[in-house]
Design a protein around this motif. Structure first.
Motif, PDB file in Angstrom:
ATOM      1  N   UNK A 135       0.813  -1.212   0.000  1.00 47.67           N
ATOM      2  CA  UNK A 135       0.000   0.000   0.000  1.00 47.67           C
ATOM      3  C   UNK A 135       0.849   1.267   0.000  1.00 47.67           C
ATOM      4  N   UNK A 136       2.101   1.181   0.416  1.00 46.90           N
ATOM      5  CA  UNK A 136       2.948   2.367   0.455  1.00 46.90           C
ATOM      6  C   UNK A 136       3.431   2.794  -0.922  1.00 46.90           C
ATOM      7  N   UNK A 137       3.566   1.844  -1.830  1.00 49.03           N
ATOM      8  CA  UNK A 137       4.032   2.162  -3.185  1.00 49.03           C
ATOM      9  C   UNK A 137       3.333   1.231  -4.176  1.00 49.03           C
ATOM     10  N   UNK A 138       2.031   1.395  -4.380  1.00 46.31           N
ATOM     11  CA  UNK A 138       1.277   0.449  -5.210  1.00 46.31           C
ATOM     12  C   UNK A 138       1.642   0.488  -6.686  1.00 46.31           C
ATOM     13  N   UNK A 139       2.237   1.572  -7.161  1.00 47.24           N
ATOM     14  CA  UNK A 139       2.568   1.683  -8.584  1.00 47.24           C
ATOM     15  C   UNK A 139       4.004   1.307  -8.903  1.00 47.24           C
ATOM     16  N   UNK A 140       4.749   0.828  -7.927  1.00 46.12           N
ATOM     17  CA  UNK A 140       6.147   0.468  -8.172  1.00 46.12           C
ATOM     18  C   UNK A 140       6.238  -0.712  -9.131  1.00 46.12           C
ATOM     19  N   UNK A 141       7.072  -0.620 -10.172  1.00 38.32           N
ATOM     20  CA  UNK A 141       7.199  -1.757 -11.104  1.00 38.32           C
ATOM     21  C   UNK A 141       7.985  -2.928 -10.515  1.00 38.32           C
ATOM     22  N   UNK A 142       8.681  -2.706  -9.409  1.00 39.85           N
ATOM     23  CA  UNK A 142       9.468  -3.751  -8.764  1.00 39.85           C
ATOM     24  C   UNK A 142       8.783  -4.191  -7.478  1.00 39.85           C
ATOM     25  N   UNK A 143       9.094  -5.404  -6.995  1.00 38.02           N
ATOM     26  CA  UNK A 143       8.494  -5.866  -5.730  1.00 38.02           C
ATOM     27  C   UNK A 143       8.768  -4.877  -4.599  1.00 38.02           C
ATOM     28  N   UNK A 144       7.737  -4.631  -3.798  1.00 38.98           N
ATOM     29  CA  UNK A 144       7.843  -3.709  -2.670  1.00 38.98           C
ATOM     30  C   UNK A 144       8.150  -4.527  -1.414  1.00 38.98           C
ATOM     31  N   UNK A 145       9.378  -4.354  -0.872  1.00 41.92           N
ATOM     32  CA  UNK A 145       9.768  -5.156   0.283  1.00 41.92           C
ATOM     33  C   UNK A 145       9.905  -6.624  -0.102  1.00 41.92           C
ATOM     34  N   UNK A 146      10.832  -6.896  -1.000  1.00 40.61           N
ATOM     35  CA  UNK A 146      10.974  -8.245  -1.573  1.00 40.61           C
ATOM     36  C   UNK A 146      11.006  -9.318  -0.472  1.00 40.61           C
ATOM     37  N   UNK A 147      10.186 -10.368  -0.673  1.00 33.83           N
ATOM     38  CA  UNK A 147      10.143 -11.490   0.263  1.00 33.83           C
ATOM     39  C   UNK A 147       9.491 -12.688  -0.414  1.00 33.83           C
ATOM     40  N   UNK A 148       9.859 -13.877   0.050  1.00 27.52           N
ATOM     41  CA  UNK A 148       9.223 -15.121  -0.415  1.00 27.52           C
ATOM     42  C   UNK A 148       8.074 -15.533   0.498  1.00 27.52           C
ATOM     43  N   UNK A 149       7.712 -14.657   1.437  1.00 29.49           N
ATOM     44  CA  UNK A 149       6.704 -15.014   2.429  1.00 29.49           C
ATOM     45  C   UNK A 149       5.355 -15.357   1.829  1.00 29.49           C
ATOM     46  N   UNK A 150       4.971 -14.713   0.728  1.00 28.70           N
ATOM     47  CA  UNK A 150       3.670 -14.994   0.121  1.00 28.70           C
ATOM     48  C   UNK A 150       3.594 -16.434  -0.377  1.00 28.70           C
ATOM     49  N   UNK A 151       4.678 -16.926  -0.976  1.00 33.11           N
ATOM     50  CA  UNK A 151       4.687 -18.318  -1.438  1.00 33.11           C
ATOM     51  C   UNK A 151       4.690 -19.279  -0.248  1.00 33.11           C
ATOM     52  N   UNK A 152       5.357 -18.898   0.832  1.00 34.35           N
ATOM     53  CA  UNK A 152       5.326 -19.740   2.024  1.00 34.35           C
ATOM     54  C   UNK A 152       3.918 -19.808   2.602  1.00 34.35           C
ATOM     55  N   UNK A 153       3.198 -18.688   2.585  1.00 37.22           N
ATOM     56  CA  UNK A 153       1.823 -18.688   3.075  1.00 37.22           C
ATOM     57  C   UNK A 153       0.927 -19.516   2.164  1.00 37.22           C
ATOM     58  N   UNK A 154       1.116 -19.382   0.859  1.00 37.21           N
ATOM     59  CA  UNK A 154       0.277 -20.123  -0.085  1.00 37.21           C
ATOM     60  C   UNK A 154       0.512 -21.626   0.010  1.00 37.21           C
ATOM     61  N   UNK A 155       1.741 -22.023   0.296  1.00 35.51           N
ATOM     62  CA  UNK A 155       2.073 -23.449   0.413  1.00 35.51           C
ATOM     63  C   UNK A 155       1.860 -23.985   1.821  1.00 35.51           C
ATOM     64  N   UNK A 156       1.440 -23.124   2.744  1.00 35.57           N
ATOM     65  CA  UNK A 156       1.191 -23.570   4.107  1.00 35.57           C
ATOM     66  C   UNK A 156       2.450 -23.804   4.913  1.00 35.57           C
ATOM     67  N   UNK A 157       3.567 -23.164   4.540  1.00 33.77           N
ATOM     68  CA  UNK A 157       4.843 -23.362   5.222  1.00 33.77           C
ATOM     69  C   UNK A 157       5.102 -22.309   6.296  1.00 33.77           C
ATOM     70  N   UNK A 158       4.319 -21.249   6.319  1.00 31.67           N
ATOM     71  CA  UNK A 158       4.536 -20.167   7.285  1.00 31.67           C
ATOM     72  C   UNK A 158       3.588 -20.340   8.472  1.00 31.67           C
ATOM     73  N   UNK A 159       4.095 -20.011   9.644  1.00 26.88           N
ATOM     74  CA  UNK A 159       3.248 -20.050  10.834  1.00 26.88           C
ATOM     75  C   UNK A 159       2.283 -18.859  10.824  1.00 26.88           C
ATOM     76  N   UNK A 160       1.295 -18.906  11.723  1.00 21.38           N
ATOM     77  CA  UNK A 160       0.320 -17.809  11.786  1.00 21.38           C
ATOM     78  C   UNK A 160       0.987 -16.487  12.130  1.00 21.38           C
ATOM     79  N   UNK A 161       1.934 -16.523  13.072  1.00 17.09           N
ATOM     80  CA  UNK A 161       2.633 -15.295  13.469  1.00 17.09           C
ATOM     81  C   UNK A 161       3.459 -14.743  12.308  1.00 17.09           C
ATOM     82  N   UNK A 162       4.160 -15.602  11.591  1.00 17.50           N
ATOM     83  CA  UNK A 162       4.961 -15.145  10.456  1.00 17.50           C
ATOM     84  C   UNK A 162       4.077 -14.583   9.355  1.00 17.50           C
ATOM     85  N   UNK A 163       2.936 -15.214   9.107  1.00 18.00           N
ATOM     86  CA  UNK A 163       2.035 -14.732   8.067  1.00 18.00           C
ATOM     87  C   UNK A 163       1.474 -13.364   8.423  1.00 18.00           C
ATOM     88  N   UNK A 164       1.066 -13.185   9.671  1.00 20.03           N
ATOM     89  CA  UNK A 164       0.512 -11.894  10.074  1.00 20.03           C
ATOM     90  C   UNK A 164       1.569 -10.810  10.109  1.00 20.03           C
TER      91      UNK A 164
END
Length: 312
Positions: A61-90
């Protein structure tokens, strides 16, 4: 001694070869620019999905128009695959909801595979009957069946739902598969048009040798029709894999729901906060990966097989 002078050969006008023409003519440059724009417009949504999936959901939300990843992380894929804990996801802006993507991938694979096999097998058998066998009323029956192409699919949803509910097949793979797997007008038309162009000599030789219609179908006609069958199989598989509305009506049990429904549930898992767009885009990429691999593997076959459906 007489001397004979051979007549000179007529001058042959020089025709410029293709290599003589300029490779940078205005028309060629304009065509390449046009194709490049089409490719960029087509691929940009996939890039934007990947960019969102590699971003931190809080920082998007801080830079929605940035052409590059904002705060690069693999956390979204970990959440989608169920590899992240609830605390890490939040902590990364996720809702903390879990997505059993292996279960939903299994459901989608069963749904798409079984429905594709049914559609192709029944359509190929019917196409053989309408193209290679001669019986009274054949063209009339075919025209009636093919008129289903003019009926919007939304008109058949309610009758199919009532039928499946009365049969007690809700929340079952049978209820998901059978309404769409028993008949597809496009597949029937596509395969019939190809079979009309097959040579009669091989079939007549098989009849002389004592082969019946079923043996001719499975030993001769289907092997000769392998290219269009592969094409419609891929198209039907992709169509079933991406189906959303019909499973939404029939499947309420997560052990039956395909991945398309799981993505909708994952999006609505945080009604009091902003959706986990990064996790949703990561799950969408994972869901689209099998389809992308199929198109990379069989894309050329699809293009080459489209010509087999020419009208007779």
């Amino acid at each position: 001694m007489a001397v004979t002078i051979a007549p000179g050969r007529a001058a042959v006008p020089h025709r410029p070869s293709r290599n003589d023409t300029s490779r940078f003519s205005p028309g060629r440059v304009a065509a390449w620019i046009y194709l490049g724009v089409i490719v960029l417009v087509t691929l940009f949504p996939f890039y934007w999905i990947l960019r969102t999936a590699l971003s931190n959901n809080y920082k998007l939300a801080t830079d929605p128009s940035s052409p590059l990843p904002v705060g690069f992380t693999w956390g979204a894929f970990e959440r989608a695959l169920g590899l992240a804990s609830t605390a890490e996801a939040q902590a990364q802006g996720g809702s903390g909801a879990s997505l059993d993507i292996v279960l939903y991938l299994r459901n989608s694979m069963i749904y798409a595979s079984v429905q594709t096999v049914l559609i192709v097998l029944l359509s190929a058998t019917a196409a053989y009957a309408f193209s290679r066998l001669h019986w009274r009323g054949r063209d009339l029956v075919f025209n009636i069946l093919i008129s289903a192409l003019m009926v919007p699919s939304v008109f058949t949803l309610l009758p199919n739902f009532v039928l499946v509910k009365d049969l007690g097949l809700t929340d079952t793979f049978a209820g998901l598969i059978l309404p769409g797997g028993l008949f597809q007008a496009f597949t029937l038309f596509f395969l019939r048009q190809f079979m009309l162009g097959l040579s009669n000599e091989v079939e007549e030789a098989a009849i002389i040798d004592g082969a019946g219609p079923l043996r001719i179908l499975f030993r001769i006609v289907l092997p000769m029709s392998s290219a269009p069958i592969a094409t419609v199989s891929l198209l039907m598989f992709v169509n079933a894999w991406n189906d959303y509305f019909w499973p939404l009506l029939i499947a309420n049990d997560q052990h039956v729901q395909p991945l398309t429904l799981a993505l909708g549930v994952f999006k609505q898992s945080s009604p009091q906060a902003a959706p986990d767009w990064a996790g949703l885009m990561a799950a969408a990429l994972i869901a689209a990966l099998p389809m992308l691999m199929l198109f990379v593997a069989f894309g050329k076959r699809i293009v080459n097989s489209i010509g087999f459906s020419g009208l007779k």
